[in-house]
Design a protein around this motif. Structure first.
Motif, PDB file in Angstrom:
ATOM      1  N   ILE A  52      -2.085   6.233 -30.560  1.00  0.00           N
ATOM      2  CA  ILE A  52      -2.607   7.522 -31.023  1.00  0.00           C
ATOM      3  C   ILE A  52      -2.337   7.735 -32.510  1.00  0.00           C
ATOM      4  CG2 ILE A  52      -2.342  10.039 -30.836  1.00  0.00           C
ATOM      5  CD1 ILE A  52      -1.975   9.613 -27.806  1.00  0.00           C
ATOM      6  N   VAL A  53      -1.091   7.543 -32.923  1.00  0.00           N
ATOM      7  CA  VAL A  53      -0.760   7.859 -34.315  1.00  0.00           C
ATOM      8  C   VAL A  53      -1.354   6.864 -35.307  1.00  0.00           C
ATOM      9  CG1 VAL A  53       1.330   9.136 -33.732  1.00  0.00           C
ATOM     10  CG2 VAL A  53       1.497   6.708 -34.281  1.00  0.00           C
ATOM     11  N   LEU A  54      -1.745   5.695 -34.846  1.00  0.00           N
ATOM     12  CA  LEU A  54      -2.325   4.696 -35.745  1.00  0.00           C
ATOM     13  C   LEU A  54      -3.850   4.733 -35.784  1.00  0.00           C
ATOM     14  CD1 LEU A  54       0.040   1.704 -34.911  1.00  0.00           C
ATOM     15  CD2 LEU A  54       0.094   3.187 -36.933  1.00  0.00           C
ATOM     16  N   ASP A  55      -4.455   5.661 -35.057  1.00  0.00           N
ATOM     17  CA  ASP A  55      -5.916   5.747 -34.995  1.00  0.00           C
ATOM     18  C   ASP A  55      -6.326   7.192 -35.290  1.00  0.00           C
ATOM     19  OD1 ASP A  55      -8.568   6.225 -33.926  1.00  0.00           O
ATOM     20  OD2 ASP A  55      -8.378   4.334 -32.809  1.00  0.00           O
ATOM     21  N   ASP A  56      -6.950   7.410 -36.439  1.00  0.00           N
ATOM     22  CA  ASP A  56      -7.311   8.765 -36.864  1.00  0.00           C
ATOM     23  C   ASP A  56      -8.191   9.490 -35.848  1.00  0.00           C
ATOM     24  OD1 ASP A  56      -5.840   8.517 -39.167  1.00  0.00           O
ATOM     25  OD2 ASP A  56      -7.546   7.977 -40.429  1.00  0.00           O
ATOM     26  N   LYS A  57      -9.118   8.780 -35.230  1.00  0.00           N
ATOM     27  CA  LYS A  57     -10.021   9.401 -34.251  1.00  0.00           C
ATOM     28  C   LYS A  57      -9.237   9.854 -33.005  1.00  0.00           C
ATOM     29  CE  LYS A  57     -13.991  10.720 -32.678  1.00  0.00           C
ATOM     30  NZ  LYS A  57     -14.473  12.014 -33.086  1.00  0.00           N
TER      31      LYS A  57
END
Length: 154
Positions: A52-57
């Motif tokens: 989650i935290v590594l993917d802006d979407k």
């Protein structure tokens, strides 16, 4: 909880110091005390939160989901508190969160049994009950304060 995965617990602990010895001691002490107390977080939680935290979407979607749930809890509380005021059901101050707490001056066991007989399940405490807004649909919030007040009267 802030990732909307209640039960998939994860957290972080930070230490700030200009003194390397303080940081080393902090790390050594917490290796043992934290592991002895909580062990490790689940691998599923670690993998999920990393994704989650590594993917802006995904992070944006999480924010939208969290806001939907926050609004849902707010709406449930708004309904319950409005109806409670109308019938003068005493409620402890509520700002936000999963639970609303109601003081019980009578026999708390009798109140809880009466509520359970109507399929209303609460968390009994010493001199109060907690209502889990997080587990009650909006349609069942309507009229709930009246049922609770009636159970207290009886």
């Amino acid at each position: 909880k802030s990732y909307t995965c209640y039960g998939l617990r994860a957290g972080a602990q930070l230490a700030l110091s200009k003194n390397k010895n303080v940081i080393d001691e902090f790390l050594d002490v917490n290796k043992f005390s934290c592991r002895a107390t909580w062990s490790n977080i689940s691998r599923g939680a670690m993998a999920l939160l990393s994704q989650i935290v590594l993917d802006d979407k995904k992070l944006e979607n999480l924010s939208l989901e969290r806001n939907r749930y926050r609004h849902m809890l707010y709406k449930r509380a708004e309904i319950f508190l409005k109806e409670s005021r109308e019938i003068e059901l005493e409620v402890f101050p509520y700002r936000d969160g999963f639970f609303i707490t109601i003081p019980i001056k009578q026999d708390i066991e009798a109140v809880v049994k009466k509520l359970e007989s109507e399929n209303i399940f609460v968390v009994p405490l010493k001199n109060e009950i907690r209502i889990g807004l997080c587990s009650i649909s909006i349609d069942k919030i309507y009229g709930l304060s009246k049922k609770i007040k009636q159970s207290i009267k009886e």
